[in-house]
Design a protein around this motif. Structure first.
Motif, PDB file in Angstrom:
ATOM      1  N   CYS A 141       4.012  10.990   1.729  1.00  7.66           N
ATOM      2  CA  CYS A 141       4.871   9.987   1.086  1.00  7.66           C
ATOM      3  C   CYS A 141       4.089   8.942   0.305  1.00  7.66           C
ATOM      4  O   CYS A 141       4.583   8.375  -0.658  1.00  7.66           O
ATOM      5  N   GLY A 142       2.862   8.655   0.750  1.00  9.77           N
ATOM      6  CA  GLY A 142       2.052   7.665   0.042  1.00  9.77           C
ATOM      7  C   GLY A 142       2.336   6.225   0.420  1.00  9.77           C
ATOM      8  O   GLY A 142       1.622   5.319  -0.014  1.00  9.77           O
ATOM      9  N   VAL A 143       3.367   5.954   1.225  1.00 12.02           N
ATOM     10  CA  VAL A 143       3.724   4.559   1.522  1.00 12.02           C
ATOM     11  C   VAL A 143       3.789   4.220   3.012  1.00 12.02           C
ATOM     12  O   VAL A 143       3.906   3.056   3.378  1.00 12.02           O
ATOM     13  N   CYS A 144       3.709   5.218   3.895  1.00 12.81           N
ATOM     14  CA  CYS A 144       3.805   4.914   5.337  1.00 12.81           C
ATOM     15  C   CYS A 144       2.466   4.361   5.844  1.00 12.81           C
ATOM     16  O   CYS A 144       1.465   4.347   5.127  1.00 12.81           O
ATOM     17  N   CYS A 175      -0.393   7.017   5.521  1.00 14.63           N
ATOM     18  CA  CYS A 175      -0.843   7.210   4.135  1.00 14.63           C
ATOM     19  C   CYS A 175      -1.663   5.999   3.676  1.00 14.63           C
ATOM     20  O   CYS A 175      -2.722   6.156   3.072  1.00 14.63           O
ATOM     21  N   CYS A 189       0.757  11.870   7.683  1.00 14.21           N
ATOM     22  CA  CYS A 189       1.872  11.101   7.116  1.00 14.21           C
ATOM     23  C   CYS A 189       3.101  11.221   8.011  1.00 14.21           C
ATOM     24  O   CYS A 189       3.416  12.286   8.512  1.00 14.21           O
ATOM     25  N   ARG A 190       3.798  10.095   8.185  1.00 24.28           N
ATOM     26  CA  ARG A 190       4.982  10.082   9.062  1.00 24.28           C
ATOM     27  C   ARG A 190       6.081  11.003   8.535  1.00 24.28           C
ATOM     28  O   ARG A 190       6.922  11.453   9.309  1.00 24.28           O
TER      29      ARG A 190
HETATM   30 ZN   LIG Z   1       3.119   8.862   4.436  1.00 23.84          ZN
END
Ligand SMILES: [Zn+2]
Ligand SMILES: [Zn+2]
Length: 346
Positions: A93-96, A99, A107-108
């Protein structure tokens, strides 16, 4: 398009389905060139599950692949139409928190190609993936080499997590399948000189010796502890477990020196190991778990492209998409000298 789906335990079928379409400006459509058959695909094929990850049939597995970009969304700028690409099967996702902490592989909301409940696998003519999962290798790797980057990157990551103090460290690897051999290829590329391979199948052990293992042990007919200690009085610094077998864990703990490291890469079929705490605690053994790979794709590409690693040594069989059932059958049954089978399109 044609796609191969698992339809039950040890059953698969080739079906005609609609080709996937790009639904966001960040995605690319890839025409597959080569697909590797992985040990984890084989778990889904023969047991219908890996731990809590259970297949709902029908389901297309497959996550090791190379292909050519045939269409791309307007936001994608790292690849072009016509590029041969290595596909990293992990979509993060790039935002959890994971990440953001530099751990996209945990990643979650990680979605992995060919993982039940996440993404359909790549055993078909086309897939659609986010552009960021693609690494262009036109002119530097052939499609088979490109499809081997995924398993190879796991070997690189395992070696990275082992954090060897130097290349004189004494090492053993349990399991000369593609992951164990990938670990061996990386260690040899790094100039490591004292590596034993522990593997019951003679043909796989031979491959490990060909790649550069200094010695081999067949645990089904030899005493692992006796043989290792005869050659290494002080025992070993690091053991990589790439077989998923309880016996391997038991033997590993007997051959590690105090302060040694056990690196767990293999997947135990029933998700459970027992550890002899007498060995573990007295010798203060460090256990490291390896989850797929993190950030090792580019280095894997470079090592193959520069010739420091010849990953194609692992490939024993190539099949067409319509012969996927044969490929799974020989890999699952360790038939016909199988190590790595690849599905190729012409
Ligand atoms: Zn993530
Ligand atoms: Zn794999």
């Amino acid at each position: 398009m044609k796609q191969v789906v698992l339809t039950g335990i040890k059953k698969m079928e080739m079906v005609e389905v609609a080709a996937p379409i790009i639904t966001s400006a960040d995605e690319v459509k890839i025409k597959l060139k080569v697909i590797g058959v992985c040990g984890s695909d084989i778990h889904y094929y023969s047991e219908g599950r890996i731990g809590s990850q259970v297949v709902e049939f029908p389901f297309p597995v497959g996550h090791e692949c190379s292909g050519v970009i045939v269409e791309k969304g307007e936001n994608v700028d790292n690849v072009n139409i016509g590029d041969l690409v290595v596909v990293d099967p992990s979509v993060y996702c790039g935002v959890c928190d994971q990440c953001l902490a530099g751990r996209p592989h945990t990643c979650r909301s990680n979605k992995f190609l060919g993982c039940p409940g996440q993404l359909d696998g790549c055993l078909g003519e086309y897939i659609v993936m986010p552009g960021f999962t693609c690494f262009p290798v036109t002119g530097s790797l052939n499609p088979v080499q490109a499809a081997l980057i995924e398993p190879l990157s796991i070997g690189l990551y395992a070696v990275k997590l082992a954090a060897l103090a130097n290349n004189k460290q004494r090492i053993a690897i349990f399991g000369a399948g593609p992951i164990g051999l990938s670990i061996l290829l990386k260690l040899k590329a790094d100039g490591v000189q004292n590596i034993g391979m522990v593997e019951p199948l003679a043909y796989r052990l031979e491959k490990a010796l060909e790649i550069g293992a200094e010695y081999g042990i067949q645990p089904n007919i030899e005493d692992v502890e006796a043989k290792v200690s005869a050659m290494n009085e002080l025992l070993l610094d690091v053991v990589f477990e790439a077989s998923g077998e309880q016996d391997a864990v038991d033997n590993a703990l007997k051959i590690l020196k105090p302060g040694g490291k056990l690196i767990l890469v293999g997947i135990p079929p029933d998700a459970l190991y027992t550890f002899n705490m007498d060995h573990m605690r007295r010798n203060e053994i460090t256990v490291v778990n390896v989850r797929r790979q993190n950030g090792c794709v580019e280095e894997a590409i470079e090592l193959v492209q520069s010739g420091k690693i010849n990953a194609e040594l692992m490939v024993t069989h190539q099949f067409k998409l319509e012969e996927t059932d044969k490929a799974f059958d020989i890999v699952e049954g360790y038939k016909d000298g199988a190590i790595k089978a690849m599905i190729t399109f012409d």
